[in-house]
Design a protein around this motif. Structure first.
Motif, PDB file in Angstrom:
ATOM      1  N   ILE A  17      78.695  64.623  67.685  1.00  0.00           N
ATOM      2  CA  ILE A  17      77.299  64.203  67.671  1.00  0.00           C
ATOM      3  C   ILE A  17      76.436  65.402  68.055  1.00  0.00           C
ATOM      4  O   ILE A  17      76.638  66.009  69.107  1.00  0.00           O
ATOM      5  N   TYR A  18      75.478  65.723  67.205  1.00  0.00           N
ATOM      6  CA  TYR A  18      74.625  66.892  67.380  1.00  0.00           C
ATOM      7  C   TYR A  18      73.224  66.456  67.793  1.00  0.00           C
ATOM      8  O   TYR A  18      72.655  65.530  67.202  1.00  0.00           O
ATOM      9  N   GLY A  19      72.658  67.122  68.791  1.00  0.00           N
ATOM     10  CA  GLY A  19      71.307  66.805  69.218  1.00  0.00           C
ATOM     11  C   GLY A  19      70.829  67.759  70.290  1.00  0.00           C
ATOM     12  O   GLY A  19      71.533  68.697  70.686  1.00  0.00           O
ATOM     13  N   ARG A  20      69.624  67.502  70.752  1.00  0.00           N
ATOM     14  CA  ARG A  20      69.033  68.339  71.793  1.00  0.00           C
ATOM     15  C   ARG A  20      69.645  68.018  73.149  1.00  0.00           C
ATOM     16  O   ARG A  20      70.081  66.889  73.384  1.00  0.00           O
ATOM     17  N   PRO A  21      69.659  68.981  74.054  1.00  0.00           N
ATOM     18  CA  PRO A  21      70.218  68.721  75.394  1.00  0.00           C
ATOM     19  C   PRO A  21      69.304  67.804  76.188  1.00  0.00           C
ATOM     20  O   PRO A  21      68.119  67.670  75.896  1.00  0.00           O
ATOM     21  N   PRO A  22      69.845  67.160  77.225  1.00  0.00           N
ATOM     22  CA  PRO A  22      69.000  66.340  78.109  1.00  0.00           C
ATOM     23  C   PRO A  22      67.961  67.204  78.805  1.00  0.00           C
ATOM     24  O   PRO A  22      68.115  68.428  78.913  1.00  0.00           O
ATOM     25  N   GLY A  66      80.101  62.103  78.766  1.00  0.00           N
ATOM     26  CA  GLY A  66      80.189  60.769  78.205  1.00  0.00           C
ATOM     27  C   GLY A  66      78.938  59.926  78.365  1.00  0.00           C
ATOM     28  O   GLY A  66      78.429  59.364  77.385  1.00  0.00           O
ATOM     29  N   PRO A  67      78.386  59.780  79.594  1.00  0.00           N
ATOM     30  CA  PRO A  67      77.223  58.906  79.769  1.00  0.00           C
ATOM     31  C   PRO A  67      76.019  59.305  78.923  1.00  0.00           C
ATOM     32  O   PRO A  67      75.339  58.442  78.368  1.00  0.00           O
ATOM     33  N   TYR A  68      75.754  60.601  78.783  1.00  0.00           N
ATOM     34  CA  TYR A  68      74.576  61.005  78.014  1.00  0.00           C
ATOM     35  C   TYR A  68      74.746  60.686  76.538  1.00  0.00           C
ATOM     36  O   TYR A  68      73.821  60.197  75.883  1.00  0.00           O
ATOM     37  N   VAL A  69      75.930  60.929  76.000  1.00  0.00           N
ATOM     38  CA  VAL A  69      76.115  60.674  74.575  1.00  0.00           C
ATOM     39  C   VAL A  69      76.092  59.174  74.297  1.00  0.00           C
ATOM     40  O   VAL A  69      75.609  58.727  73.253  1.00  0.00           O
ATOM     41  N   GLY A 127      84.840  51.530  76.133  1.00  0.00           N
ATOM     42  CA  GLY A 127      86.051  51.955  76.813  1.00  0.00           C
ATOM     43  C   GLY A 127      86.060  53.399  77.269  1.00  0.00           C
ATOM     44  O   GLY A 127      85.033  54.058  77.417  1.00  0.00           O
ATOM     45  N   THR A 128      87.259  53.902  77.482  1.00  0.00           N
ATOM     46  CA  THR A 128      87.471  55.267  77.965  1.00  0.00           C
ATOM     47  C   THR A 128      87.768  56.181  76.795  1.00  0.00           C
ATOM     48  O   THR A 128      88.699  55.935  76.035  1.00  0.00           O
ATOM     49  N   HIS A 129      87.005  57.218  76.671  1.00  0.00           N
ATOM     50  CA  HIS A 129      87.247  58.198  75.625  1.00  0.00           C
ATOM     51  C   HIS A 129      88.461  59.040  75.996  1.00  0.00           C
ATOM     52  O   HIS A 129      88.589  59.516  77.122  1.00  0.00           O
ATOM     53  N   ARG A 130      89.357  59.238  75.023  1.00  0.00           N
ATOM     54  CA  ARG A 130      90.559  60.024  75.302  1.00  0.00           C
ATOM     55  C   ARG A 130      90.192  61.463  75.673  1.00  0.00           C
ATOM     56  O   ARG A 130      90.754  62.058  76.578  1.00  0.00           O
ATOM     57  N   THR A 131      89.267  62.018  74.916  1.00  0.00           N
ATOM     58  CA  THR A 131      88.795  63.374  75.185  1.00  0.00           C
ATOM     59  C   THR A 131      87.300  63.408  74.926  1.00  0.00           C
ATOM     60  O   THR A 131      86.816  62.832  73.961  1.00  0.00           O
ATOM     61  N   THR A 132      86.565  64.046  75.802  1.00  0.00           N
ATOM     62  CA  THR A 132      85.130  64.196  75.624  1.00  0.00           C
ATOM     63  C   THR A 132      84.738  65.600  76.077  1.00  0.00           C
ATOM     64  O   THR A 132      85.195  66.067  77.112  1.00  0.00           O
ATOM     65  N   ALA A 133      83.917  66.253  75.286  1.00  0.00           N
ATOM     66  CA  ALA A 133      83.462  67.595  75.640  1.00  0.00           C
ATOM     67  C   ALA A 133      82.075  67.801  75.073  1.00  0.00           C
ATOM     68  O   ALA A 133      81.680  67.157  74.094  1.00  0.00           O
ATOM     69  N   CYS A 134      81.344  68.687  75.685  1.00  0.00           N
ATOM     70  CA  CYS A 134      80.016  69.048  75.209  1.00  0.00           C
ATOM     71  C   CYS A 134      79.870  70.555  75.311  1.00  0.00           C
ATOM     72  O   CYS A 134      80.255  71.151  76.327  1.00  0.00           O
ATOM     73  N   HIS A 135      79.361  71.175  74.272  1.00  0.00           N
ATOM     74  CA  HIS A 135      79.131  72.614  74.370  1.00  0.00           C
ATOM     75  C   HIS A 135      77.956  73.017  73.488  1.00  0.00           C
ATOM     76  O   HIS A 135      77.646  72.347  72.497  1.00  0.00           O
ATOM     77  N   PRO A 136      77.280  74.108  73.836  1.00  0.00           N
ATOM     78  CA  PRO A 136      76.177  74.598  73.010  1.00  0.00           C
ATOM     79  C   PRO A 136      76.695  75.049  71.647  1.00  0.00           C
ATOM     80  O   PRO A 136      77.785  75.610  71.533  1.00  0.00           O
ATOM     81  N   VAL A 137      75.919  74.794  70.619  1.00  0.00           N
ATOM     82  CA  VAL A 137      76.240  75.301  69.286  1.00  0.00           C
ATOM     83  C   VAL A 137      75.758  76.742  69.208  1.00  0.00           C
ATOM     84  O   VAL A 137      74.650  77.076  69.638  1.00  0.00           O
ATOM     85  N   ALA A 138      76.590  77.613  68.671  1.00  0.00           N
ATOM     86  CA  ALA A 138      76.269  79.034  68.574  1.00  0.00           C
ATOM     87  C   ALA A 138      77.019  79.626  67.393  1.00  0.00           C
ATOM     88  O   ALA A 138      77.935  79.002  66.837  1.00  0.00           O
ATOM     89  N   ASP A 139      76.628  80.823  66.991  1.00  0.00           N
ATOM     90  CA  ASP A 139      77.368  81.498  65.934  1.00  0.00           C
ATOM     91  C   ASP A 139      77.344  83.009  66.146  1.00  0.00           C
ATOM     92  O   ASP A 139      76.502  83.557  66.868  1.00  0.00           O
ATOM     93  N   GLY A 151      70.417  76.479  70.155  1.00  0.00           N
ATOM     94  CA  GLY A 151      69.396  75.702  70.849  1.00  0.00           C
ATOM     95  C   GLY A 151      69.667  74.210  70.884  1.00  0.00           C
ATOM     96  O   GLY A 151      68.825  73.438  71.347  1.00  0.00           O
ATOM     97  N   TYR A 152      70.821  73.793  70.405  1.00  0.00           N
ATOM     98  CA  TYR A 152      71.191  72.385  70.504  1.00  0.00           C
ATOM     99  C   TYR A 152      72.677  72.275  70.825  1.00  0.00           C
ATOM    100  O   TYR A 152      73.384  73.290  70.863  1.00  0.00           O
ATOM    101  N   LEU A 153      73.142  71.048  71.075  1.00  0.00           N
ATOM    102  CA  LEU A 153      74.491  70.830  71.560  1.00  0.00           C
ATOM    103  C   LEU A 153      75.293  69.983  70.579  1.00  0.00           C
ATOM    104  O   LEU A 153      74.735  69.305  69.710  1.00  0.00           O
TER     105      LEU A 153
END
Length: 400
Positions: A233-238, A248-251, A270-282, A179-181
């Motif tokens: 960085i862990y938090g709720r989705p927009p 990038g902009p949201y974080v 600046g420019t992040h070399r790598t940026t990704a966002c994904h749902p946390v799950a298990d 339920g969070y990213l």
């Protein structure tokens, strides 16, 4: 295993778990083939990971990793939050927490090189997606690709969190969303040029920055020439998430809203070399192996990233695989022992990750009201007696 030299092992997936399993099989004397669906090199995935220092030493000593692979070891964890009503950082606590941060791409490259070294070199088929894994009339496993089918005594499913081979052992089992990213990235060290105090802190520690509804993790990792600042960085989705949007902009906006000013500037720099966002799950399979199939890494189980155990578990899976292949007399016995050990380890991590998620994201404490003693008491309660390499000493404060 007396007949290990006659074994044929097929590995589905050529990432960290697959390469580590290939090294394990090769070291145990088996003939190993890896099937990697991507036609590109994987080393450009430059996210940060951490592993326990004793595990790193074991992997180097046993030949899985090259001793020359660069790491960025630190020994202390520092907890920070934003000063109430202000924009400066306040330190909450320090704990002894030795870790060996690595660059994902460099770790993969080292494992890949080990798999290709020596007389028992692994056959690594890049750009070779597996279309099916089945069982032949003789009880051996069969891997089918566009080029045909090949039989194997053991097939290792190392095809990640969305594993198709997992369905053979646990049909219908899929990761359960938390339920969070998590937003991950790597920032050039130049982002810290105007923040010498933060840079000095990161040279000796990894940082947890707490904010209402989440937290961020920051640590240095090796890069191409210079080090990088890795973050998660862990938090709720927009409110209105766009699956195709640049994360990038949201974080950066989240950092501006909740972080101390210096850390918000660092994340927004600046420019992040790598940026990704994904749902946390298990997810965790009920059984990590059943002859002739074995699951490794995220294919066997995914814990929430708070445990920092994705790559760690894959590496430990490989060490276990080598050990059981050497010790047991039959494939069936080896895989049964592997299943006993690694299923229990995976279930332990899933449960710990859920507790970490509840404590640090879903039910975050009032960070601003906490100090060393409060963090120690809170974290001991979260751990509830569990031991883990990141969290073994929540009462062991470290002087600056």
């Amino acid at each position: 295993m007396a007949a290990a030299t006659a074994l044929r092992i097929g590995v589905v997936g050529g990432s960290i778990a697959g390469c580590a399993a290939a090294v394990a099989g090769s070291r145990a004397g088996a003939d190993v083939t890896v099937y990697e669906r991507s036609g590109a090199e994987l080393q450009d995935r430059g996210f940060g990971i951490v592993i326990p220092p004793p595990l790193h030493r074991e992997l180097v000593a046993s030949g899985y990793l090259d001793a020359r692979m660069e790491t960025a070891p630190v020994a202390t964890r520092v907890w920070l939050t934003r000063e109430p009503g202000g924009r400066s950082a306040r330190e909450l606590a320090r704990h002894s927490s030795p870790v060996t941060p690595c660059n994902w791409g460099l770790l993969w490259r080292s494992l890949r090189a080990s798999a290709g070294a020596g007389a028992g070199a692994v056959r690594y088929l890049r750009g070779e997606p597996v279309t099916s894994v089945g069982e032949g009339p003789d009880g051996r496993a069969v891997i089918t690709t566009a080029r045909g089918s090949e039989p194997y005594d053991i097939v290792v499913g190392a095809d990640g969190h969305a594993s198709r081979t997992r369905q053979l052992l646990a049909p219908g089992l899929t990761p359960e969303p938390a339920g969070y990213l998590v937003w991950r990235g790597a920032i050039p060290l130049s982002a810290l040029a105007d923040h010498p105090r933060e840079l000095e802190l990161l040279r000796g520690a990894w940082v947890t920055l707490g904010f209402p509804g989440g937290h961020g993790i920051f640590y240095l990792i090796p890069g191409a020439g210079d080090r990088l600042l890795a973050y998660a960085i862990y938090g709720r989705p927009p409110a209105a998430p766009d699956a195709d949007a640049d994360p990038g902009p949201y974080v950066r906006e989240l950092a501006r809203e909740h972080f101390p000013a210096a850390w918000a500037e660092i994340v927004g720099h600046g420019t992040h070399r790598t940026t990704a966002c994904h749902p946390v799950a298990d997810v965790q399979v009920p059984r990590a192996a059943r002859a002739p199939l074995l699951l490794a890494g995220d294919a066997a189980g995914v814990s929430r990233p708070h445990t920092a155990s994705g790559a760690v578990k894959a590496l430990q899976d490989a060490l276990c695989l080598e050990r059981v292949l050497r010790d047991e007399q039959t494939v069936g016995a080896a895989l049964e022992r592997y299943a006993d050990e690694r299923t229990a380890a995976g279930a332990h991590l899933v449960e710990l990750g859920r507790r970490m998620g509840r404590a640090q994201v879903e039910e975050t404490p009032d960070w601003a009201a906490m100090g060393q003693e409060e963090v120690d008491v809170w974290f001991r309660g979260v751990l509830a007696g569990t031991r883990h390499y990141l969290y073994e000493q929540p009462g062991a404060g470290v002087t600056a």
